[in-house]
Design an enzyme around this catalytic site. Structure first.
Site, short mmCIF file in Angstrom:
data_model
loop_
_atom_site.label_atom_id
_atom_site.label_comp_id
_atom_site.label_asym_id
_atom_site.label_seq_id
_atom_site.Cartn_x
_atom_site.Cartn_y
_atom_site.Cartn_z
N ASP A 117 0.86 -1.17 0.00
CA ASP A 117 0.00 0.00 0.00
C ASP A 117 0.91 1.23 0.00
O ASP A 117 1.63 1.48 0.98
CB ASP A 117 -0.89 -0.04 1.25
CG ASP A 117 -1.93 1.07 1.25
OD1 ASP A 117 -1.73 2.09 0.56
OD2 ASP A 117 -2.95 0.93 1.97
N HIS A 118 0.85 2.00 -1.08
CA HIS A 118 1.75 3.13 -1.22
C HIS A 118 1.43 4.25 -0.24
O HIS A 118 2.21 5.21 -0.09
CB HIS A 118 1.71 3.67 -2.65
CG HIS A 118 3.05 4.01 -3.20
ND1 HIS A 118 3.99 4.74 -2.51
CD2 HIS A 118 3.65 3.70 -4.39
CE1 HIS A 118 5.07 4.89 -3.24
NE2 HIS A 118 4.90 4.25 -4.39
#
Length: 485
Positions: A455-456
């Site tokens: 998850d950026h």
């Protein structure tokens, strides 16, 4: 004097709002003991035998096999004690039982047994779960009767006594002012995509909460009346790339060569979770090839020393927990409402397991505290439970990081979808002999591809790359792990 107690489908755990009746284990007129399993249901997580907290005679069953019921819907009624006319409790008809004080919601004389059903009590549901209907704004004209969230038709000997039209679920008068309570954003989106006004529904969940089953029944009712979000008789359209609307009818049931498979149970839950992950999580993937020759030699030496055999997945899990200790940002989740990153101190490691009933993700609790032998044993236990469909909801929830060994399918790489609401997933491909430059010379080595989907929002590429590089270093040189043991 006999008292008829109503047993409702209990709370089955986090995210489980409904269950499908697979098989009734008792008939109307049967005598049941306290905590005797009375029905087998399938949730989105597992198959569960539901025990009844009351002892007595079954007077009515609600729902035929194959029916989906929401949590809190009646399952059956049980007559406890002797009626005033001297007849055995089982001689009372279901209709008479339904009219008794217990069936109408009177205070039962017998409390639930308090025993545990897959991690949840069989005692009576707390008061907060009692249905509270929203106030009607048009009292002069009574609103149309509302059916329960799923068919609650008393069944005797497998045959329904009455039938209620699905159209009765929609309320045509007295829309509620203010926000409409729904159980999840997916329910709101389902209604919006089909042009359904949620204010026309009466929710069957706690305090009038609108469940997915409520929306689906309303859509079926609307379809039966020719108004599924469009004008009656008007075909649904799609817009192609040129912006021109064109009819896009779905193949009708029974069309030659067309098979319709319901998205329900585990398959439906997986579909919902993956869709939510793709919608909410801005994911990215990085990968690296690693020389796993030394890891395989280390495993062979460990197994040759005697004792329980150590699995490759257990060694990779041990590598994961060591990497998460160095990069704790990836052992987290995002709280979108609070706009906060929730970082976990413990590692509850999920792993993808393919079964005949669909993909499930059992969770190894406190994986960071376990050694290779303990991890091997727990992976084997959970895998067997997944194959037999006996995993409990507690064993399928609460993961903080997932390990996906897709190499068992004979593939080298993948870009998996993150197991929502987690922040990352490590993918492991097959370990196969390949040409590799080792110590300056070309050699045949055992090579594996590792991928990290993350998850950026919780970290940038530097953190993700550092995590994956550390995992690869441990695979190539298992002695690196000694620093963290």
């Amino acid at each position: 004097m006999a008292q008829v107690l109503e047993f409702k489908l209990p709370d089955l755990g986090e995210g489980l709002t409904e269950a499908e009746i697979v098989r009734w284990l008792v008939e109307v007129g049967d005598v049941v003991a306290v905590d005797q399993p009375v029905v087998e249901v399938e949730t989105a997580k597992a198959m569960v035998d539901v025990p009844c907290p009351y002892g007595g005679v079954v007077t009515a069953r609600f729902g035929a096999e194959g029916t989906e019921l929401p949590v809190g819907a009646p399952l059956l009624t049980v007559a406890v004690g002797e009626p005033a006319d001297g007849r055995p409790a089982g001689d009372a008809s279901p209709a008479e039982s339904a009219e008794s004080e217990g069936a109408r919601g009177g205070t039962p004389a017998t409390e639930g047994s308090g025993n545990v059903l897959v991690g949840y009590g069989t005692a009576e549901a707390p008061a907060r779960r009692r249905r509270v209907r929203p106030p009607q704004t048009a009292p002069a004209t009574p609103a149309a009767p509302t059916a329960p969230a799923a068919p609650s038709t008393p069944v005797a000997n497998g045959q329904p006594r009455t039938a209620q039209p699905a159209a009765a679920r929609t309320r045509t008068l007295g829309a509620v002012d203010g926000p409409v309570p729904v159980i999840s954003p997916l329910v709101r989106r389902l209604a919006r995509q089909n042009g359904l006004d949620l204010r026309e529904l009466t929710g069957s969940g706690p305090e009038g909460l609108i469940l997915r089953a409520d929306v689906e029944y309303a859509l079926r009712a609307a379809a039966a009346q020719g108004r599924t979000g469009t004008t009656a008789g008007e075909p649904r359209t799609r817009t192609d790339r040129a912006g021109v609307g064109a009819p896009s009818p779905a193949p009708a049931a029974g069309t030659p060569g067309v098979t319709r498979v319901p998205l329900k149970g585990i398959r439906g839950a997986v579909a919902d979770k993956l869709s939510r992950s793709r919608t909410e999580i801005p994911d990215a993937t990085c990968w690296v090839d690693a020389d796993a020759t030394e890891l395989m030699r280390t495993r062979a030496a460990m197994n040759a020393a005697g004792g329980p055999k150590i699995s490759v997945i257990a060694l990779l899990a041990r590598v994961c927990t060591a990497a998460l200790a160095r990069f704790p940002e990836l052992n987290s989740a995002v709280d979108t409402e609070a706009r906060e990153i929730v970082q976990y101190g413990d590692v509850h490691l999920g792993f993808a397991a393919q079964t005949d009933r669909g993909l499930v993700v059992p969770v190894v609790r406190d994986a960071h505290t376990r050694g290779a032998e303990s991890l091997t044993a727990e992976f084997a236990r959970l895998t067997e439970a997944a194959r037999t469909g006996t995993l409990t909801p507690a064993e399928l929830t609460g993961g903080t990081f997932t390990l996906n060994n897709y190499g068992v399918f004979g593939v080298d790489g993948s870009t998996p979808i993150i197991n929502h609401p987690e922040a990352a997933m490590l993918g492991v491909g097959r370990i196969v002999p390949k040409p590799w430059v080792h110590e300056g010379e070309l050699a045949v080595r055992q090579v594996v591809q590792l991928s990290l989907t993350f998850d950026h929002r919780v970290c940038d590429g530097g953190t993700a790359g550092g995590f994956l590089r550390y995992v690869a270093d441990c695979v190539e040189q298992p002695a690196v792990l000694l620093r963290t043991l």
